[in-house]
Motif scaffolding. Sequence first.
Motif, PDB file in Angstrom:
ATOM      1  N   SER A 206      18.237  25.275  -9.027  1.00 19.43           N
ATOM      2  CA  SER A 206      18.542  26.401  -8.147  1.00 19.43           C
ATOM      3  C   SER A 206      19.834  26.109  -7.404  1.00 19.43           C
ATOM      4  O   SER A 206      20.137  24.952  -7.099  1.00 19.43           O
ATOM      5  CB  SER A 206      17.414  26.627  -7.133  1.00 19.43           C
ATOM      6  N   VAL A 207      20.593  27.161  -7.113  1.00 14.68           N
ATOM      7  CA  VAL A 207      21.851  27.003  -6.390  1.00 14.68           C
ATOM      8  C   VAL A 207      21.940  28.093  -5.325  1.00 14.68           C
ATOM      9  O   VAL A 207      21.430  29.201  -5.519  1.00 14.68           O
ATOM     10  CB  VAL A 207      23.063  27.075  -7.350  1.00 14.68           C
ATOM     11  N   SER A 208      22.566  27.771  -4.198  1.00 16.83           N
ATOM     12  CA  SER A 208      22.729  28.739  -3.113  1.00 16.83           C
ATOM     13  C   SER A 208      24.207  28.913  -2.791  1.00 16.83           C
ATOM     14  O   SER A 208      24.963  27.939  -2.748  1.00 16.83           O
ATOM     15  CB  SER A 208      21.980  28.281  -1.857  1.00 16.83           C
ATOM     16  N   LEU A 209      24.608  30.164  -2.579  1.00 16.14           N
ATOM     17  CA  LEU A 209      25.971  30.521  -2.204  1.00 16.14           C
ATOM     18  C   LEU A 209      25.918  31.205  -0.844  1.00 16.14           C
ATOM     19  O   LEU A 209      25.042  32.034  -0.601  1.00 16.14           O
ATOM     20  CB  LEU A 209      26.581  31.474  -3.235  1.00 16.14           C
ATOM     21  N   THR A 210      26.865  30.890   0.036  1.00 11.96           N
ATOM     22  CA  THR A 210      26.825  31.411   1.402  1.00 11.96           C
ATOM     23  C   THR A 210      28.125  32.102   1.778  1.00 11.96           C
ATOM     24  O   THR A 210      29.211  31.615   1.469  1.00 11.96           O
ATOM     25  CB  THR A 210      26.542  30.278   2.403  1.00 11.96           C
TER      26      THR A 210
ATOM     27  N   THR B  98      23.015  34.257   2.486  1.00  9.06           N
ATOM     28  CA  THR B  98      22.926  33.216   1.466  1.00  9.06           C
ATOM     29  C   THR B  98      22.207  33.762   0.242  1.00  9.06           C
ATOM     30  O   THR B  98      21.093  34.286   0.349  1.00  9.06           O
ATOM     31  CB  THR B  98      22.172  31.986   2.001  1.00  9.06           C
ATOM     32  N   LEU B  99      22.854  33.660  -0.902  1.00  4.23           N
ATOM     33  CA  LEU B  99      22.262  34.073  -2.173  1.00  4.23           C
ATOM     34  C   LEU B  99      21.726  32.844  -2.890  1.00  4.23           C
ATOM     35  O   LEU B  99      22.443  31.854  -3.062  1.00  4.23           O
ATOM     36  CB  LEU B  99      23.312  34.751  -3.056  1.00  4.23           C
ATOM     37  N   THR B 100      20.464  32.903  -3.321  1.00  8.01           N
ATOM     38  CA  THR B 100      19.862  31.826  -4.098  1.00  8.01           C
ATOM     39  C   THR B 100      19.634  32.295  -5.528  1.00  8.01           C
ATOM     40  O   THR B 100      19.079  33.380  -5.751  1.00  8.01           O
ATOM     41  CB  THR B 100      18.530  31.373  -3.483  1.00  8.01           C
ATOM     42  N   ILE B 101      20.081  31.493  -6.480  1.00  2.00           N
ATOM     43  CA  ILE B 101      19.875  31.765  -7.906  1.00  2.00           C
ATOM     44  C   ILE B 101      18.905  30.716  -8.427  1.00  2.00           C
ATOM     45  O   ILE B 101      19.196  29.517  -8.390  1.00  2.00           O
ATOM     46  CB  ILE B 101      21.192  31.695  -8.691  1.00  2.00           C
ATOM     47  N   ASN B 102      17.755  31.141  -8.895  1.00  2.00           N
ATOM     48  CA  ASN B 102      16.740  30.225  -9.407  1.00  2.00           C
ATOM     49  C   ASN B 102      16.897  30.028 -10.913  1.00  2.00           C
ATOM     50  O   ASN B 102      17.358  30.919 -11.626  1.00  2.00           O
ATOM     51  CB  ASN B 102      15.344  30.778  -9.103  1.00  2.00           C
TER      52      ASN B 102
END
Length: 214
Positions: A5-9, A67-71
């Motif tokens: 998983s990655v998070s973008l802010t 914050t967007l999280t991509i699983n």
Amino acid sequence: KEGFSVSLTCTYSTSSSYIYLHWYHSYPNRASEYILQRGAKSRSGNVHTAEFAKGKFDSRVDSSTTTLTINNVQLSDAALYYCALQVAQCWRSYPLLYKNFIHSCNSHHLNCVSHFPLFFQPQELTVPSEEGETVTLTCTYSTSTSNIFLHWYRKYPKTAPEFIHYRGAKGYTGTHTADFAKQRFDSKTDSSSTRLTVKNLELRDTALYYCALH
């Protein structure tokens, strides 16, 4: 890595209490694709996610960040991601980014409801032209909404879309043009189309252009 998983802010600042924070992604030579939106401040709890993104994408918001999280990241998720802030007073706000959905607004209340458009189609895929010429690009649309704005944007590789101009149609007559575009860009609208005219073409006008119904 794939499977993680990655998070973008993104950080933001606004004096408005009625806001939505959107996330989009963009692949080369394609229009930006809406992922999701989440309300903040007085709009907390309002959430909408595109069908393809449900279960894979999620977001969190607070008073200054989204914050967007991509699983379960996959190679196909490699793209340009960006965020946008929308003030819920839609009849007064200027667009920040392309939206592939319509906002219907009630000017007596601070309410916005998202609807997917029935039809919105560019008429030219490419328009070869030379410097100094004038060129016109056309999009056709169909909607039962009577109060609409028709927007035009352009996008260069690896950059976020840039707002050019909007013009009201049907029940709306307002217009707004970005400062850089005031001398050379204009549009006309009718009940089923919007046409962007670019005068005195320059090499820097080479870009991906697209339209949006708001």
